[in-house]
Design a protein around this motif. Structure first.
Motif, short mmCIF file in Angstrom:
data_model
loop_
_atom_site.label_atom_id
_atom_site.label_comp_id
_atom_site.label_asym_id
_atom_site.label_seq_id
_atom_site.Cartn_x
_atom_site.Cartn_y
_atom_site.Cartn_z
N MET A 1 0.84 -1.18 0.00
CA MET A 1 0.00 0.00 0.00
C MET A 1 0.88 1.25 0.00
N TYR A 2 0.48 2.23 -0.75
CA TYR A 2 1.22 3.47 -0.89
C TYR A 2 0.96 4.37 0.32
N ASP A 3 2.01 4.82 0.96
CA ASP A 3 1.88 5.67 2.14
C ASP A 3 2.50 7.03 1.82
N GLU A 4 1.66 8.00 1.49
CA GLU A 4 2.13 9.33 1.09
C GLU A 4 2.95 10.00 2.18
N GLN A 5 2.52 9.86 3.42
CA GLN A 5 3.22 10.51 4.52
C GLN A 5 4.63 9.94 4.68
N ALA A 6 4.77 8.64 4.63
CA ALA A 6 6.09 8.02 4.76
C ALA A 6 7.01 8.42 3.61
N GLU A 7 6.45 8.49 2.40
CA GLU A 7 7.23 8.91 1.23
C GLU A 7 7.71 10.35 1.40
N PHE A 8 6.82 11.22 1.91
CA PHE A 8 7.18 12.62 2.13
C PHE A 8 8.28 12.74 3.18
N ILE A 9 8.14 11.99 4.27
CA ILE A 9 9.14 12.03 5.34
C ILE A 9 10.50 11.63 4.80
N GLU A 10 10.55 10.57 4.04
CA GLU A 10 11.82 10.11 3.46
C GLU A 10 12.39 11.14 2.49
N ALA A 11 11.54 11.72 1.65
CA ALA A 11 12.01 12.69 0.67
C ALA A 11 12.54 13.96 1.34
N LEU A 12 11.82 14.48 2.33
CA LEU A 12 12.26 15.69 3.02
C LEU A 12 13.53 15.43 3.82
N ALA A 13 13.62 14.29 4.47
CA ALA A 13 14.83 13.95 5.22
C ALA A 13 16.03 13.82 4.28
N ASP A 14 15.84 13.20 3.14
CA ASP A 14 16.93 13.07 2.16
C ASP A 14 17.36 14.44 1.63
N TYR A 15 16.39 15.30 1.36
CA TYR A 15 16.71 16.64 0.86
C TYR A 15 17.48 17.44 1.91
N ALA A 16 17.02 17.39 3.15
CA ALA A 16 17.70 18.11 4.24
C ALA A 16 19.10 17.54 4.47
N ASP A 17 19.24 16.23 4.40
CA ASP A 17 20.54 15.59 4.58
C ASP A 17 21.50 16.00 3.46
N HIS A 18 21.01 16.05 2.24
CA HIS A 18 21.84 16.48 1.11
C HIS A 18 22.28 17.93 1.29
N LEU A 19 21.36 18.79 1.70
CA LEU A 19 21.69 20.19 1.93
C LEU A 19 22.71 20.33 3.05
N LEU A 20 22.52 19.60 4.13
CA LEU A 20 23.44 19.63 5.25
C LEU A 20 24.84 19.17 4.85
N SER A 21 24.92 18.11 4.06
CA SER A 21 26.23 17.59 3.64
C SER A 21 26.92 18.51 2.65
N SER A 22 26.17 19.38 1.97
CA SER A 22 26.80 20.28 1.01
C SER A 22 27.38 21.53 1.67
N LEU A 23 27.04 21.76 2.94
CA LEU A 23 27.57 22.92 3.65
C LEU A 23 29.03 22.70 4.03
N HIS A 24 29.77 23.77 4.07
CA HIS A 24 31.17 23.70 4.48
C HIS A 24 31.34 24.10 5.94
N TYR A 25 30.23 24.16 6.64
CA TYR A 25 30.22 24.49 8.06
C TYR A 25 29.04 23.74 8.67
N ASP A 26 28.88 23.85 9.97
CA ASP A 26 27.81 23.06 10.59
C ASP A 26 26.43 23.69 10.39
N GLY A 27 25.41 22.93 10.63
CA GLY A 27 24.04 23.35 10.41
C GLY A 27 23.53 24.39 11.38
N GLU A 28 24.18 24.54 12.50
CA GLU A 28 23.72 25.48 13.52
C GLU A 28 23.77 26.93 13.07
N TYR A 29 24.74 27.28 12.24
CA TYR A 29 24.92 28.67 11.84
C TYR A 29 24.49 28.92 10.40
N SER A 30 23.73 28.02 9.86
CA SER A 30 23.30 28.12 8.47
C SER A 30 22.10 29.06 8.33
#
Length: 90
Positions: A1-30
């Motif tokens: 069964m397709y779970d839209e909420q779970a798909e969204f959670i995974e997509a947003l977490a992946d996007y945030a993780d990619h953005l965080l890893s592309s920073l040259h400094y920590d996330g606290e001061y972004s």
């Protein structure tokens, strides 16, 4: 069964993780933020903002991350992502 909420959670977490890893400094001061353009189709946009504005679907990266207590690195806060998903998938 397709779970839209779970798909969204995974997509947003992946996007945030990619953005965080592309920073040259920590996330606290972004000033980077994520704008949720379309939650159902997982469309996100990286923007510069000064604060989280849930009414405009803008979330600061620093509000989406936490410190890993073992490695002391920043990582995506899965609980915060789940909380945001509830706004779109009730």
């Amino acid at each position: 069964m397709y779970d839209e909420q779970a798909e969204f959670i995974e997509a947003l977490a992946d996007y945030a993780d990619h953005l965080l890893s592309s920073l040259h400094y920590d996330g606290e001061y972004s000033n980077d933020a994520i704008r949720i353009v379309d939650a159902r189709n997982h469309l996100f946009r990286n923007i510069t903002a000064s604060c989280t504005d849930e009414e405009k679907d803008i979330y600061m990266l620093r509000d989406l991350v936490r410190i890993n207590e073992q490695t002391f690195d920043y990582m995506v806060d899965q609980n915060r992502i789940v909380s945001i998903a509830r706004n779109y998938f009730a």
